[in-house]
Design a protein around this motif. Structure first.
Motif, PDB file in Angstrom:
ATOM      1  N   LYS A 185       8.483   4.478   6.213  1.00 28.54           N
ATOM      2  CA  LYS A 185       7.084   4.815   6.483  1.00 28.54           C
ATOM      3  C   LYS A 185       6.248   5.066   5.232  1.00 28.54           C
ATOM      4  O   LYS A 185       5.192   5.666   5.320  1.00 28.54           O
ATOM      5  CB  LYS A 185       7.017   6.020   7.400  1.00 28.54           C
ATOM      6  N   SER A 186       6.715   4.607   4.090  1.00 26.06           N
ATOM      7  CA  SER A 186       5.916   4.733   2.869  1.00 26.06           C
ATOM      8  C   SER A 186       6.426   3.736   1.835  1.00 26.06           C
ATOM      9  O   SER A 186       7.537   3.204   1.949  1.00 26.06           O
ATOM     10  CB  SER A 186       6.004   6.150   2.296  1.00 26.06           C
ATOM     11  N   ARG A 187       5.620   3.522   0.834  1.00 25.52           N
ATOM     12  CA  ARG A 187       5.989   2.626  -0.267  1.00 25.52           C
ATOM     13  C   ARG A 187       7.278   3.104  -0.926  1.00 25.52           C
ATOM     14  O   ARG A 187       8.170   2.307  -1.219  1.00 25.52           O
ATOM     15  CB  ARG A 187       4.825   2.608  -1.261  1.00 25.52           C
ATOM     16  N   ASP A 188       7.408   4.414  -1.157  1.00 21.76           N
ATOM     17  CA  ASP A 188       8.613   4.966  -1.777  1.00 21.76           C
ATOM     18  C   ASP A 188       9.846   4.758  -0.899  1.00 21.76           C
ATOM     19  O   ASP A 188      10.932   4.448  -1.399  1.00 21.76           O
ATOM     20  CB  ASP A 188       8.441   6.457  -2.088  1.00 21.76           C
ATOM     21  N   GLU A 189       9.687   4.928   0.410  1.00 23.42           N
ATOM     22  CA  GLU A 189      10.813   4.700   1.317  1.00 23.42           C
ATOM     23  C   GLU A 189      11.208   3.224   1.344  1.00 23.42           C
ATOM     24  O   GLU A 189      12.393   2.906   1.449  1.00 23.42           O
ATOM     25  CB  GLU A 189      10.481   5.182   2.726  1.00 23.42           C
ATOM     26  N   ILE A 190      10.234   2.332   1.234  1.00 22.77           N
ATOM     27  CA  ILE A 190      10.547   0.905   1.204  1.00 22.77           C
ATOM     28  C   ILE A 190      11.312   0.570  -0.072  1.00 22.77           C
ATOM     29  O   ILE A 190      12.217  -0.265  -0.058  1.00 22.77           O
ATOM     30  CB  ILE A 190       9.268   0.060   1.358  1.00 22.77           C
ATOM     31  N   GLN A 191      11.009   1.246  -1.158  1.00 24.37           N
ATOM     32  CA  GLN A 191      11.780   1.080  -2.397  1.00 24.37           C
ATOM     33  C   GLN A 191      13.256   1.408  -2.114  1.00 24.37           C
ATOM     34  O   GLN A 191      14.150   0.707  -2.572  1.00 24.37           O
ATOM     35  CB  GLN A 191      11.245   1.996  -3.499  1.00 24.37           C
ATOM     36  N   GLY A 192      13.514   2.445  -1.314  1.00 22.52           N
ATOM     37  CA  GLY A 192      14.879   2.800  -0.929  1.00 22.52           C
ATOM     38  C   GLY A 192      15.551   1.700  -0.118  1.00 22.52           C
ATOM     39  O   GLY A 192      16.750   1.436  -0.280  1.00 22.52           O
ATOM     40  N   TYR A 193      14.794   1.062   0.754  1.00 19.50           N
ATOM     41  CA  TYR A 193      15.327  -0.084   1.510  1.00 19.50           C
ATOM     42  C   TYR A 193      15.783  -1.175   0.545  1.00 19.50           C
ATOM     43  O   TYR A 193      16.895  -1.708   0.651  1.00 19.50           O
ATOM     44  CB  TYR A 193      14.252  -0.618   2.458  1.00 19.50           C
ATOM     45  N   LEU A 194      14.921  -1.533  -0.412  1.00 19.87           N
ATOM     46  CA  LEU A 194      15.241  -2.594  -1.369  1.00 19.87           C
ATOM     47  C   LEU A 194      16.444  -2.230  -2.230  1.00 19.87           C
ATOM     48  O   LEU A 194      17.294  -3.079  -2.521  1.00 19.87           O
ATOM     49  CB  LEU A 194      14.022  -2.897  -2.241  1.00 19.87           C
ATOM     50  N   ALA A 235       0.855  -1.180   0.000  1.00 20.14           N
ATOM     51  CA  ALA A 235       0.000   0.000   0.000  1.00 20.14           C
ATOM     52  C   ALA A 235       0.894   1.234   0.000  1.00 20.14           C
ATOM     53  O   ALA A 235       2.067   1.171   0.398  1.00 20.14           O
ATOM     54  CB  ALA A 235      -0.884   0.003   1.248  1.00 20.14           C
ATOM     55  N   ASP A 236       0.376   2.360  -0.446  1.00 18.73           N
ATOM     56  CA  ASP A 236       1.166   3.589  -0.491  1.00 18.73           C
ATOM     57  C   ASP A 236       1.678   4.000   0.890  1.00 18.73           C
ATOM     58  O   ASP A 236       2.767   4.548   1.016  1.00 18.73           O
ATOM     59  CB  ASP A 236       0.358   4.737  -1.092  1.00 18.73           C
ATOM     60  N   ASP A 237       0.882   3.723   1.930  1.00 20.34           N
ATOM     61  CA  ASP A 237       1.250   4.131   3.291  1.00 20.34           C
ATOM     62  C   ASP A 237       1.884   2.990   4.095  1.00 20.34           C
ATOM     63  O   ASP A 237       1.871   3.006   5.326  1.00 20.34           O
ATOM     64  CB  ASP A 237       0.039   4.696   4.026  1.00 20.34           C
ATOM     65  N   ALA A 238       2.455   2.017   3.414  1.00 19.26           N
ATOM     66  CA  ALA A 238       3.069   0.869   4.089  1.00 19.26           C
ATOM     67  C   ALA A 238       4.261   1.305   4.937  1.00 19.26           C
ATOM     68  O   ALA A 238       4.923   2.298   4.640  1.00 19.26           O
ATOM     69  CB  ALA A 238       3.512  -0.171   3.050  1.00 19.26           C
ATOM     70  N   SER A 239       4.520   0.520   5.981  1.00 22.53           N
ATOM     71  CA  SER A 239       5.698   0.772   6.814  1.00 22.53           C
ATOM     72  C   SER A 239       6.544  -0.495   6.869  1.00 22.53           C
ATOM     73  O   SER A 239       6.055  -1.596   6.639  1.00 22.53           O
ATOM     74  CB  SER A 239       5.290   1.192   8.225  1.00 22.53           C
ATOM     75  N   LEU A 240       7.835  -0.301   7.160  1.00 24.84           N
ATOM     76  CA  LEU A 240       8.773  -1.414   7.260  1.00 24.84           C
ATOM     77  C   LEU A 240       9.633  -1.222   8.490  1.00 24.84           C
ATOM     78  O   LEU A 240      10.110  -0.120   8.764  1.00 24.84           O
ATOM     79  CB  LEU A 240       9.673  -1.465   6.013  1.00 24.84           C
ATOM     80  N   GLY A 241       9.812  -2.310   9.219  1.00 24.85           N
ATOM     81  CA  GLY A 241      10.726  -2.332  10.348  1.00 24.85           C
ATOM     82  C   GLY A 241      11.629  -3.535  10.224  1.00 24.85           C
ATOM     83  O   GLY A 241      11.219  -4.569   9.700  1.00 24.85           O
ATOM     84  N   ALA A 296      -0.232  -4.914   1.506  1.00 23.10           N
ATOM     85  CA  ALA A 296       0.541  -4.961   2.752  1.00 23.10           C
ATOM     86  C   ALA A 296       0.720  -3.546   3.282  1.00 23.10           C
ATOM     87  O   ALA A 296       1.151  -2.655   2.553  1.00 23.10           O
ATOM     88  CB  ALA A 296       1.893  -5.614   2.511  1.00 23.10           C
ATOM     89  N   ILE A 297       0.364  -3.359   4.542  1.00 23.23           N
ATOM     90  CA  ILE A 297       0.492  -2.029   5.159  1.00 23.23           C
ATOM     91  C   ILE A 297       1.566  -1.984   6.237  1.00 23.23           C
ATOM     92  O   ILE A 297       1.974  -0.912   6.660  1.00 23.23           O
ATOM     93  CB  ILE A 297      -0.846  -1.534   5.747  1.00 23.23           C
ATOM     94  N   ASP A 298       2.019  -3.158   6.661  1.00 18.30           N
ATOM     95  CA  ASP A 298       3.028  -3.209   7.712  1.00 18.30           C
ATOM     96  C   ASP A 298       3.899  -4.437   7.469  1.00 18.30           C
ATOM     97  O   ASP A 298       3.386  -5.507   7.148  1.00 18.30           O
ATOM     98  CB  ASP A 298       2.350  -3.308   9.081  1.00 18.30           C
ATOM     99  N   PHE A 299       5.208  -4.265   7.585  1.00 21.81           N
ATOM    100  CA  PHE A 299       6.157  -5.353   7.342  1.00 21.81           C
ATOM    101  C   PHE A 299       7.277  -5.222   8.361  1.00 21.81           C
ATOM    102  O   PHE A 299       7.885  -4.165   8.501  1.00 21.81           O
ATOM    103  CB  PHE A 299       6.706  -5.235   5.910  1.00 21.81           C
ATOM    104  N   VAL A 300       7.522  -6.301   9.100  1.00 18.27           N
ATOM    105  CA  VAL A 300       8.630  -6.349  10.054  1.00 18.27           C
ATOM    106  C   VAL A 300       9.418  -7.626   9.763  1.00 18.27           C
ATOM    107  O   VAL A 300       8.825  -8.700   9.607  1.00 18.27           O
ATOM    108  CB  VAL A 300       8.139  -6.353  11.516  1.00 18.27           C
ATOM    109  N   GLU A 301      10.755  -7.501   9.661  1.00 18.92           N
ATOM    110  CA  GLU A 301      11.595  -8.657   9.369  1.00 18.92           C
ATOM    111  C   GLU A 301      12.511  -8.972  10.543  1.00 18.92           C
ATOM    112  O   GLU A 301      12.984  -8.079  11.237  1.00 18.92           O
ATOM    113  CB  GLU A 301      12.423  -8.430   8.105  1.00 18.92           C
ATOM    114  N   PHE A 302      12.733 -10.271  10.737  1.00 25.72           N
ATOM    115  CA  PHE A 302      13.592 -10.775  11.798  1.00 25.72           C
ATOM    116  C   PHE A 302      14.604 -11.735  11.172  1.00 25.72           C
ATOM    117  O   PHE A 302      14.230 -12.592  10.368  1.00 25.72           O
ATOM    118  CB  PHE A 302      12.773 -11.522  12.853  1.00 25.72           C
ATOM    119  N   PHE A 303      15.880 -11.576  11.532  1.00 23.68           N
ATOM    120  CA  PHE A 303      16.944 -12.427  11.009  1.00 23.68           C
ATOM    121  C   PHE A 303      18.135 -12.339  11.951  1.00 23.68           C
ATOM    122  O   PHE A 303      18.124 -11.558  12.903  1.00 23.68           O
ATOM    123  CB  PHE A 303      17.332 -12.019   9.575  1.00 23.68           C
TER     124      PHE A 303
END
Length: 139
Positions: A56-65, A34-40, A121-128
């Motif tokens: 805190k946004s789809r565009d910012e998650i693109q930066g993570y990737l 979603a446009d307002d998705a978050s990632l942790g 998807a509006i919220d994504f948290v990863e554990f590793f």
């Protein structure tokens, strides 16, 4: 309204594309978000993996990737177990990445927790294993 089975099917497809393409194309994830998705991330922007800072946004998650694939080369990405309950899907697997600068490999279990709204998807948290990844990223 999409069901949890539809959310799982969407994720299975995205993880398969991500794995098969060795992380070369991030479009599979952009289609899910979603446009307002978050990632942790458990790494939380630590110096060894600065790209893992909260997003805190789809565009910012693109930066993570982009940061992930700039710094790391995917070797394997096997996410095989999907557990769904209402609007959440937990995906469990194992991944292996080589750090592009050090050449060291991080082989770690991985758990992703996603929450959905209206099929996105509006919220994504990863554990590793952050210790293994930090060690691989350090010269």
């Amino acid at each position: 309204m999409p069901t949890q089975d539809q959310n799982v099917a969407q994720l299975r497809k995205a993880y398969a594309q991500w794995s098969e393409g060795k992380g070369a194309d991030c479009a599979c994830w952009m289609d899910v978000l979603a446009d307002d998705a978050s990632l942790g991330s458990l790494a939380n922007g630590a110096p060894e993996m600065a790209f893992t800072a909260p997003r805190k946004s789809r565009d910012e998650i693109q930066g993570y990737l982009e940061g992930l694939t700039r710094d790391w080369e995917m070797l394997t990405y096997d996410m095989n177990d999907y557990i769904a309950d209402d609007d959440r899907v937990v995906v469990i697997g194992r991944v292996k990445w080589r750090h592009r600068t050090t050449g060291k490999i991080a082989d770690t279990p991985k758990v992703d927790v996603r929450r959905f709204r209206d099929g996105k998807a509006i919220d994504f948290v990863e554990f590793f294993d952050t210790a293994a990844c930090f060690a691989a990223a350090t010269t």
